[in-house]
Design a protein around this motif. Structure first.
Motif, PDB file in Angstrom:
ATOM      1  N   LEU A 145       0.872  -1.164   0.000  1.00 19.04           N
ATOM      2  CA  LEU A 145       0.000   0.000   0.000  1.00 19.04           C
ATOM      3  C   LEU A 145       0.915   1.222   0.000  1.00 19.04           C
ATOM      4  O   LEU A 145       1.311   1.718   1.042  1.00 19.04           O
ATOM      5  CB  LEU A 145      -0.867  -0.040   1.260  1.00 19.04           C
ATOM      6  CG  LEU A 145      -2.126   0.799   1.284  1.00 19.04           C
ATOM      7  CD1 LEU A 145      -3.082   0.389   0.178  1.00 19.04           C
ATOM      8  CD2 LEU A 145      -2.815   0.671   2.634  1.00 19.04           C
ATOM      9  N   VAL A 146       1.257   1.666  -1.214  1.00 19.63           N
ATOM     10  CA  VAL A 146       2.240   2.721  -1.336  1.00 19.63           C
ATOM     11  C   VAL A 146       1.629   4.060  -0.953  1.00 19.63           C
ATOM     12  O   VAL A 146       0.478   4.334  -1.266  1.00 19.63           O
ATOM     13  CB  VAL A 146       2.780   2.763  -2.785  1.00 19.63           C
ATOM     14  CG1 VAL A 146       3.750   3.907  -2.981  1.00 19.63           C
ATOM     15  CG2 VAL A 146       3.440   1.424  -3.112  1.00 19.63           C
ATOM     16  N   THR A 175     -14.094   4.920  -6.056  1.00 12.10           N
ATOM     17  CA  THR A 175     -13.601   3.897  -6.969  1.00 12.10           C
ATOM     18  C   THR A 175     -12.095   4.056  -7.213  1.00 12.10           C
ATOM     19  O   THR A 175     -11.597   5.174  -7.330  1.00 12.10           O
ATOM     20  CB  THR A 175     -14.370   3.940  -8.308  1.00 12.10           C
ATOM     21  OG1 THR A 175     -13.822   2.930  -9.149  1.00 12.10           O
ATOM     22  CG2 THR A 175     -14.261   5.283  -8.989  1.00 12.10           C
ATOM     23  N   GLY A 176     -11.382   2.936  -7.213  1.00 13.08           N
ATOM     24  CA  GLY A 176      -9.964   2.940  -7.531  1.00 13.08           C
ATOM     25  C   GLY A 176      -9.041   3.433  -6.432  1.00 13.08           C
ATOM     26  O   GLY A 176      -7.849   3.642  -6.666  1.00 13.08           O
ATOM     27  N   THR A 177      -9.549   3.613  -5.222  1.00  7.74           N
ATOM     28  CA  THR A 177      -8.673   4.124  -4.154  1.00  7.74           C
ATOM     29  C   THR A 177      -7.859   3.014  -3.499  1.00  7.74           C
ATOM     30  O   THR A 177      -6.939   3.294  -2.727  1.00  7.74           O
ATOM     31  CB  THR A 177      -9.484   4.826  -3.039  1.00  7.74           C
ATOM     32  OG1 THR A 177     -10.619   4.027  -2.728  1.00  7.74           O
ATOM     33  CG2 THR A 177      -9.926   6.212  -3.462  1.00  7.74           C
ATOM     34  N   GLY A 178      -8.199   1.754  -3.759  1.00 14.35           N
ATOM     35  CA  GLY A 178      -7.413   0.660  -3.185  1.00 14.35           C
ATOM     36  C   GLY A 178      -8.153  -0.151  -2.135  1.00 14.35           C
ATOM     37  O   GLY A 178      -7.534  -0.751  -1.259  1.00 14.35           O
ATOM     38  N   LYS A 179      -9.489  -0.202  -2.231  1.00 13.17           N
ATOM     39  CA  LYS A 179     -10.261  -0.931  -1.216  1.00 13.17           C
ATOM     40  C   LYS A 179      -9.901  -2.414  -1.200  1.00 13.17           C
ATOM     41  O   LYS A 179      -9.762  -3.014  -0.147  1.00 13.17           O
ATOM     42  CB  LYS A 179     -11.766  -0.751  -1.456  1.00 13.17           C
ATOM     43  CG  LYS A 179     -12.236   0.689  -1.249  1.00 13.17           C
ATOM     44  CD  LYS A 179     -13.743   0.826  -1.391  1.00 13.17           C
ATOM     45  CE  LYS A 179     -14.234   0.565  -2.801  1.00 13.17           C
ATOM     46  NZ  LYS A 179     -13.749   1.550  -3.791  1.00 13.17           N
ATOM     47  N   GLU A 180      -9.725  -2.970  -2.403  1.00  9.79           N
ATOM     48  CA  GLU A 180      -9.405  -4.397  -2.447  1.00  9.79           C
ATOM     49  C   GLU A 180      -7.994  -4.653  -1.915  1.00  9.79           C
ATOM     50  O   GLU A 180      -7.744  -5.647  -1.241  1.00  9.79           O
ATOM     51  CB  GLU A 180      -9.567  -4.924  -3.883  1.00  9.79           C
ATOM     52  CG  GLU A 180      -9.259  -6.400  -3.992  1.00  9.79           C
ATOM     53  CD  GLU A 180     -10.228  -7.155  -4.906  1.00  9.79           C
ATOM     54  OE1 GLU A 180     -11.081  -6.519  -5.542  1.00  9.79           O
ATOM     55  OE2 GLU A 180     -10.102  -8.390  -4.967  1.00  9.79           O
ATOM     56  N   VAL A 181      -7.077  -3.734  -2.214  1.00  8.22           N
ATOM     57  CA  VAL A 181      -5.714  -3.871  -1.692  1.00  8.22           C
ATOM     58  C   VAL A 181      -5.753  -3.898  -0.156  1.00  8.22           C
ATOM     59  O   VAL A 181      -5.142  -4.741   0.489  1.00  8.22           O
ATOM     60  CB  VAL A 181      -4.813  -2.703  -2.157  1.00  8.22           C
ATOM     61  CG1 VAL A 181      -3.418  -2.840  -1.582  1.00  8.22           C
ATOM     62  CG2 VAL A 181      -4.752  -2.629  -3.675  1.00  8.22           C
ATOM     63  N   VAL A 362      -6.322   5.876  -7.831  1.00  7.62           N
ATOM     64  CA  VAL A 362      -5.068   5.177  -8.113  1.00  7.62           C
ATOM     65  C   VAL A 362      -5.170   4.311  -9.371  1.00  7.62           C
ATOM     66  O   VAL A 362      -4.226   4.204 -10.145  1.00  7.62           O
ATOM     67  CB  VAL A 362      -4.629   4.317  -6.905  1.00  7.62           C
ATOM     68  CG1 VAL A 362      -3.284   3.676  -7.172  1.00  7.62           C
ATOM     69  CG2 VAL A 362      -4.572   5.169  -5.644  1.00  7.62           C
ATOM     70  N   ARG A 363      -6.358   3.738  -9.607  1.00 10.00           N
ATOM     71  CA  ARG A 363      -6.506   2.917 -10.806  1.00 10.00           C
ATOM     72  C   ARG A 363      -6.271   3.757 -12.056  1.00 10.00           C
ATOM     73  O   ARG A 363      -5.619   3.320 -13.002  1.00 10.00           O
ATOM     74  CB  ARG A 363      -7.881   2.257 -10.851  1.00 10.00           C
ATOM     75  CG  ARG A 363      -8.033   1.393 -12.117  1.00 10.00           C
ATOM     76  CD  ARG A 363      -9.381   0.699 -12.242  1.00 10.00           C
ATOM     77  NE  ARG A 363      -9.582  -0.282 -11.214  1.00 10.00           N
ATOM     78  CZ  ARG A 363     -10.458  -0.156 -10.238  1.00 10.00           C
ATOM     79  NH1 ARG A 363     -11.201   0.943 -10.192  1.00 10.00           N
ATOM     80  NH2 ARG A 363     -10.591  -1.089  -9.338  1.00 10.00           N
ATOM     81  N   LYS A 366      -2.629   4.456 -12.528  1.00  5.82           N
ATOM     82  CA  LYS A 366      -1.953   3.265 -13.027  1.00  5.82           C
ATOM     83  C   LYS A 366      -2.171   3.126 -14.535  1.00  5.82           C
ATOM     84  O   LYS A 366      -1.227   2.838 -15.280  1.00  5.82           O
ATOM     85  CB  LYS A 366      -2.535   2.049 -12.301  1.00  5.82           C
ATOM     86  CG  LYS A 366      -1.770   0.780 -12.489  1.00  5.82           C
ATOM     87  CD  LYS A 366      -2.344  -0.280 -11.561  1.00  5.82           C
ATOM     88  CE  LYS A 366      -1.801  -1.646 -11.892  1.00  5.82           C
ATOM     89  NZ  LYS A 366      -2.398  -2.684 -11.054  1.00  5.82           N
TER      90      LYS A 366
HETATM   91  N1  LIG Z   1      -1.758   2.609  -2.274  1.00  4.72           N
HETATM   92  C1  LIG Z   1      -1.581   1.826  -3.340  1.00  4.72           C
HETATM   93  N2  LIG Z   1      -0.351   1.353  -3.644  1.00  4.72           N
HETATM   94  C2  LIG Z   1      -0.167   0.573  -4.736  1.00  4.72           C
HETATM   95  N3  LIG Z   1      -1.149   0.198  -5.564  1.00  4.72           N
HETATM   96  C3  LIG Z   1      -2.386   0.640  -5.322  1.00  4.72           C
HETATM   97  C4  LIG Z   1      -2.665   1.464  -4.187  1.00  4.72           C
HETATM   98  N4  LIG Z   1      -3.992   1.738  -4.193  1.00  4.72           N
HETATM   99  C5  LIG Z   1      -4.508   1.135  -5.261  1.00  4.72           C
HETATM  100  N5  LIG Z   1      -3.557   0.464  -5.956  1.00  4.72           N
HETATM  101  C6  LIG Z   1      -3.768  -0.253  -7.229  1.00  4.72           C
HETATM  102  O1  LIG Z   1      -4.787   0.451  -7.931  1.00  4.72           O
HETATM  103  C7  LIG Z   1      -5.735  -0.429  -8.530  1.00  4.72           C
HETATM  104  C8  LIG Z   1      -7.107  -0.195  -7.931  1.00  4.72           C
HETATM  105  O2  LIG Z   1      -7.140  -0.667  -6.582  1.00  4.72           O
HETATM  106  P1  LIG Z   1      -8.380  -1.490  -5.997  1.00  4.72           P
HETATM  107  O3  LIG Z   1      -8.885  -2.472  -6.997  1.00  4.72           O
HETATM  108  O4  LIG Z   1      -8.005  -2.007  -4.667  1.00  4.72           O
HETATM  109  O5  LIG Z   1      -9.429  -0.297  -5.865  1.00  4.72           O
HETATM  110  P2  LIG Z   1     -10.928  -0.331  -5.341  1.00  4.72           P
HETATM  111  O6  LIG Z   1     -11.060   0.741  -4.338  1.00  4.72           O
HETATM  112  O7  LIG Z   1     -11.284  -1.711  -4.945  1.00  4.72           O
HETATM  113  O8  LIG Z   1     -11.719   0.107  -6.650  1.00  4.72           O
HETATM  114  P3  LIG Z   1     -13.269  -0.185  -7.072  1.00  4.72           P
HETATM  115  O9  LIG Z   1     -14.135   0.621  -6.157  1.00  4.72           O
HETATM  116  O10 LIG Z   1     -13.342   0.342  -8.470  1.00  4.72           O
HETATM  117  O11 LIG Z   1     -13.467  -1.641  -6.957  1.00  4.72           O
HETATM  118  C9  LIG Z   1      -5.192  -1.824  -8.273  1.00  4.72           C
HETATM  119  O12 LIG Z   1      -4.437  -2.200  -9.402  1.00  4.72           O
HETATM  120  C10 LIG Z   1      -4.302  -1.661  -7.058  1.00  4.72           C
HETATM  121  O13 LIG Z   1      -3.288  -2.613  -7.050  1.00  4.72           O
END
Ligand SMILES: Nc1ncnc2c1ncn2[C@@H]1O[C@H](COP(=O)(O)OP(=O)(O)OP(=O)(O)O)[C@@H](O)[C@H]1O
Ligand SMILES: [Mg+2]
Length: 450
Positions: A145-146, A175-181, A362-363, A366
């Motif tokens: 989690l960078v 969306t894309g903030t890294g919830k799954e991470v 973040v998505r 990327k």
């Molecule tokens: N802090 C972070 N450091 C490194 N990679 C990150 C970070 N946050 C997100 N990512 C990368 O960004 C992408 C989106 O992250 P993730 O799928 O966890 O988002 P999400 O919040 O689940 O999005 P959604 O709501 O669209 O499902 C992934 O490829 C993930 O690896």
């Protein structure tokens, strides 16, 4: 760090009892053993203990015991006691790593003094070990989690604290903030890390199938239910269940989920007998719980049951100081994936990154890094062009290009709505057939079949 426990090992009952009494009076907590083997059975690495052992014992004597302990954890202090004053044996024991060597008979003060020093030493060692393992864990989390922004650092601190607990956790972020991470990190730093992490996207399950997907069914429960099927809640047992986009789960099913959480049991469709389940629940939503409750997408009772712990991930625009390190990371990864060497963006590129609002978080960053690596636009203007409002035109957004893009969109949309019936499209857009044909050819549009 709590005070180490003291283990006394001596085959002589009266010696054990009197030593125990002195130590307990001094406030220590004590266990005693009449055989070294019994103590060895339960002593493991990283145990917060110190040992007092007699030297002369049947089977395993004090010297052999101390050697065996050194193999388990060389930093457990061992105080050896002997009635047979033997200087050379004492010297050897100390050389082997024994902490102290006492000769019987001894004054209680003498052993209390030795114990106190050994206890302080062990405490220090345990504190250092804990600190070191926290640092290693934190380092691992930093790589996953960078981000060094204070909000991200606070979030990582929270993750480290919550991961080892069994608490249900709700993750909220755009969306894309890294919830799954974050969900995966919570699992990977928990005691369930060796077990399954099962991610279920509630938005991807049709409402009519939600119950059978999550709770499973027995053979014959409904038409088409050929054989018994384990639902996700049951499949995640022993591990972590990640319910993504919880607010897309039908309210009725949310009610069933709440009952499952409370009773720790589920009942498959078509069955009367409940099955025990044991999963740790992590949920995620991209709207706030208040918004979800107000719009009737989240049951209040479920939320109150779940919100034991809530983690909020800040949007990327709220932590712009992390943009450049994230961008470099994704650039590096993309370059490796496509096997090429990217030119790093210059100052203009970085200011374009900073000026952007990052609605896709973040998505989006990327994906921009990946397109940056593949793009053959000039380095100075590459990022500003890639980040220009999406006109559909690869080159960016001159007025003529935007107009063409808009025109194409209108014609395509009209063709679609009228199922390709040209007369209706001509009437709606007010253009003659010939003009329409020309434009369709130029924009590579064909008639959708009726
Ligand atoms: N802090 C972070 N450091 C490194 N990679 C990150 C970070 N946050 C997100 N990512 C990368 O960004 C992408 C989106 O992250 P993730 O799928 O966890 O988002 P999400 O919040 O689940 O999005 P959604 O709501 O669209 O499902 C992934 O490829 C993930 O690896
Ligand atoms: Mg997600």
């Amino acid at each position: 760090m709590s005070t180490p426990e003291i283990y006394i090992v001596d085959d002589d009952r009266s010696m054990r009892d009197s030593t125990r009494q002195w130590l307990e009076l001094a406030g220590y907590s004590v266990r005693d053993f009449d055989r070294a083997a019994k103590a060895l059975d339960i002593i493991g690495q990283d145990m917060n203990v110190i040992i007092i052992s007699d030297v002369k014992m049947p089977k395993i004597d004090g010297i052999a015991f101390q050697k065996a302990l050194a193999g388990i954890d060389p930093d457990i202090p061992v105080i050896l006691i002997t009635a047979h004053g033997d200087i050379s044996m004492a010297v050897e024991a100390i050389r082997n790593g024994a902490y102290d060597f006492l000769e019987k008979p001894f004054e209680p003060e003498r052993i209390l003094d030795s114990v106190q020093r050994a206890v302080e030493k062990r405490k220090l060692i345990m504190e250092n070990r804990e600190l070191r393992s926290q640092l290693t864990a934190a380092h691992g989390l930093d790589a996953r989690l960078v981000g060094a922004n204070p909000k991200m650092r606070a979030l990582k601190q929270q993750i480290m604290g919550l991961a080892p607990t069994e608490a249900s956790i709700m993750i909220v972020g755009e969306t894309g903030t890294g919830k799954e991470v974050v969900a995966r990190c919570l699992h990977d730093w928990s005691s369930r890390k060796e077990a399954l992490f099962l991610a279920v996207n509630c938005a991807a399950i049709p409402a009519t199938m939600a119950e059978s997907e999550l709770f499973g069914y027995e053979a014959g429960a409904f038409t088409g239910a050929g054989q018994r099927h384990r639902g996700k809640l049951e499949a995640a047992s022993g591990g972590t269940l990640f319910l993504d986009e919880l607010s897309s789960m039908p309210l009725e099913i949310q009610g069933k989920l709440l009952r499952a959480l409370e009773s720790r049991r589920i009942t498959r469709l078509g069955s009367n007998t409940p099955t025990p389940v044991d999963f740790r629940l992590i949920t995620a939503m991209n709207i706030t719980p208040d918004q979800a409750i107000d719009s009737e997408k989240l049951r209040k009772d479920l939320y109150y049951r779940l919100n034991t712990m809530e983690l909020t991930i800040p949007a990327l625009r709220e932590r712009k100081d992390d943009i450049s390190s994230l961008f470099s990371l994704f650039l590096e990864r993309a370059a490796e994936m496509y096997d090429c060497l990217p030119d790093m963006p210059g100052p203009a590129g970085y200011s374009a990154l900073m000026a952007h609002d990052w609605p896709g978080n973040v998505r989006e960053l990327k994906s921009i890094a990946e397109r940056y690596v593949l793009s053959n636009l000039a380095r100075e203007e590459r990022l500003s062009k890639l980040l220009a409002p999406d006109t559909g035109a690869e080159e960016g957004a001159s007025l003529a290009q935007q107009v063409r893009h808009f025109e194409r969109h209108l014609i395509k949309d009209s063709l679609k709505r009228h199922s390709g019936r040209i007369n209706r499209v001509m009437a709606e857009l007010g253009i003659p057939r010939r003009t329409l044909n020309e434009k369709m050819a130029r924009y590579k549009l064909s008639r959708p079949s009726a």
